[in-house]
Design an enzyme around this catalytic site. Structure first.
Site, short mmCIF file in Angstrom:
data_model
loop_
_atom_site.label_atom_id
_atom_site.label_comp_id
_atom_site.label_asym_id
_atom_site.label_seq_id
_atom_site.Cartn_x
_atom_site.Cartn_y
_atom_site.Cartn_z
N HIS A 1 -25.38 -26.53 -37.06
CA HIS A 1 -25.83 -27.68 -36.28
C HIS A 1 -25.83 -27.41 -34.78
O HIS A 1 -26.68 -27.95 -34.06
CB HIS A 1 -24.93 -28.88 -36.58
CG HIS A 1 -25.28 -30.12 -35.80
ND1 HIS A 1 -26.53 -30.72 -35.89
CD2 HIS A 1 -24.56 -30.86 -34.92
CE1 HIS A 1 -26.55 -31.79 -35.09
NE2 HIS A 1 -25.38 -31.89 -34.49
N ASN B 1 -35.04 -23.53 -24.87
CA ASN B 1 -34.40 -24.46 -23.95
C ASN B 1 -32.98 -24.68 -24.45
O ASN B 1 -32.77 -24.99 -25.61
CB ASN B 1 -35.14 -25.80 -23.92
CG ASN B 1 -36.55 -25.68 -23.40
OD1 ASN B 1 -36.84 -24.83 -22.55
ND2 ASN B 1 -37.45 -26.51 -23.89
N HIS C 1 -29.06 -28.17 -32.27
CA HIS C 1 -29.24 -27.11 -33.26
C HIS C 1 -29.78 -25.85 -32.57
O HIS C 1 -30.71 -25.94 -31.76
CB HIS C 1 -30.22 -27.57 -34.33
CG HIS C 1 -30.22 -26.71 -35.54
ND1 HIS C 1 -29.75 -27.12 -36.77
CD2 HIS C 1 -30.62 -25.43 -35.74
CE1 HIS C 1 -29.87 -26.16 -37.65
NE2 HIS C 1 -30.40 -25.11 -37.04
N HIS D 1 -32.08 -23.27 -31.68
CA HIS D 1 -33.49 -23.08 -31.98
C HIS D 1 -34.28 -22.81 -30.71
O HIS D 1 -33.80 -23.05 -29.60
CB HIS D 1 -34.08 -24.31 -32.69
CG HIS D 1 -34.32 -25.48 -31.78
ND1 HIS D 1 -33.29 -26.25 -31.26
CD2 HIS D 1 -35.47 -26.02 -31.29
CE1 HIS D 1 -33.80 -27.21 -30.50
NE2 HIS D 1 -35.11 -27.08 -30.48
N GLN E 1 -38.78 -22.32 -29.50
CA GLN E 1 -40.13 -22.74 -29.85
C GLN E 1 -41.11 -21.62 -29.51
O GLN E 1 -40.79 -20.70 -28.75
CB GLN E 1 -40.52 -24.02 -29.12
CG GLN E 1 -39.60 -25.19 -29.42
CD GLN E 1 -39.97 -26.42 -28.61
OE1 GLN E 1 -41.02 -27.03 -28.81
NE2 GLN E 1 -39.10 -26.79 -27.68
#
Length: 378
Positions: free
Chosen positions: A154, A194, A205, A207, A209
């Site tokens: 998470h 970011n 979480h 991650h 893009q």
């Protein structure tokens, strides 16, 4: 694949692409559950409008207003699905990449006559079309936006991953760069992360893009103008100077990290490959292997400066798909607004309105601080 990283493509319930990338040392099997959700139709592809005063194209993607903001761990949309959490990823994973449900660009592509909603597509007709200035010009925001999940956990970031997992993410960036660059109408592919609420992140979480733009971005256009004036060996000349400067941070056989000569941000680092490669797809396995280790050292050093997670934007600049590939080199631009333990730099009047930057910290001083915090190894 000699890396041992396995790739499993599939589809989500509404037809969006989902790709699992398994670590070389994964404990997962090859089978994945099917996404059985009953999903609403995807929003229509956004529309770009031309700012005639600057020549910039602005994608008006109103569907992004409906994004999830700071969900609990139990409702994390990037976690593996459970009986109580109908998230975006149906099964457990190491690294997962999927099409954004409400993208800034796409899902329509330049070769389509209509979108999935049946509406006509007014796609850009090449770079010359996009360069023409006139009032009230619009084009459909064709392209692709993808989410890259670094872990099923998470919370975290790229820097909290293991070296094996970091290598898997880099493989995903290379795979997706090649695939997205081949899509009709895509002119530039941009992987980024970011990190932190101060940057505006609404999902903790771990991650990043990837944006596949239907134009060459304004920042890259300025880079291409510099290459036209100074030559395609510009990055080689920059590396030669920075490696002998006070701003040098760390170097391997294939990559060097340094604080740039004219750093805009209190913390800003560039990480550049030693040979010319236009994008991740063009890197070798040896370059990807070393990058996984060096990048983790850099990010953990940035976090160690103040002893807690540092907000940042990790922007991986790649050459455009169709122009400038002889000189525009893949490189990281890592920037953070953090100028002290409890101080942030804000892009207010001069920077935001005029694009005229004022640095708060001498780049040489920033480099000394970062160097002292970088761990000896990962």
């Amino acid at each position: 694949m000699t890396t041992g990283i396995a790739i499993h493509p599939t589809r989500l319930a509404d037809g969006r692409e989902l790709i699992y990338f398994d670590d070389a040392d994964t404990a997962l099997g090859p089978e994945r559950r099917v996404d059985t959700r009953d999903l609403d139709a995807r929003p229509a592809t956004a529309t770009m409008r031309l700012d005639v005063l600057t020549g910039d194209w602005v994608s008006i993607a109103a569907a992004r207003q409906n994004r999830v903001v700071n969900p609990s761990a139990a409702l994390d949309p990037l976690a593996p699905q459970s009986d109580d959490n109908p998230s975006e990823i149906p099964d457990i994973y190491d690294v997962a990449v999927f099409e954004n449900r409400s993208p800034s660009f796409g899902p329509a592509l330049a070769d389509a006559a209509t979108g999935h909603d049946g509406e006509p597509i007014d796609a850009p007709q090449g770079l010359a079309d996009l360069a023409r200035l006139d009032l009230d010009r619009t084009r459909t925001s064709v392209g692709r936006c993808e989410v890259v999940c670094f872990s099923p956990e998470h919370e975290g970031s790229f820097g909290t991953q293991t070296p094996s997992r970091a290598r898997t993410v880099i493989e995903a960036w290379a795979h997706r760069t090649a695939a997205l660059s081949a899509l009709p109408g895509v002119e530039q592919v941009f992987p980024f992360e970011n990190r932190g609420a101060a940057i505006g992140v609404t999902l903790p979480h771990p991650h990043g893009q990837i944006y596949a733009y239907p134009y060459v971005t304004p920042r890259t256009q300025r880079l291409l103008a510099s290459l036209d004036q100074l030559g395609d060996d510009l990055f080689d000349r920059i590396l030669e100077r920075e490696r002998d400067s006070e701003r040098m941070l760390l170097a391997g056989e294939h990559w060097t990290a340094f604080v740039p000569f004219a750093a805009r941000w209190p913390l800003e680092v560039h990480l550049v490959p030693h040979r010319h490669v236009p994008d991740f797809a063009a890197t070798t396995e040896a370059e990807r292997d070393e990058l996984a280790r060096l990048y983790l050292r850099l990010l953990r050093g940035i976090d160690a400066i103040y002893g807690d997670p540092t907000p940042y934007i990790a922007a991986w600049h790649q050459a455009p798909v169709n122009v400038g590939r002889a000189g525009a080199r893949l490189h990281l631009q890592l920037t953070s607004p953090r100028r002290g333990a409890d101080k942030l730099k804000y892009t207010a009047g001069s920077e935001a309105a005029m694009g005229a930057w004022i640095g708060d910290i001498r780049p040489e001083a920033a480099a000394e601080t970062i160097r002292a915090a970088i761990p000896a190894s990962v």
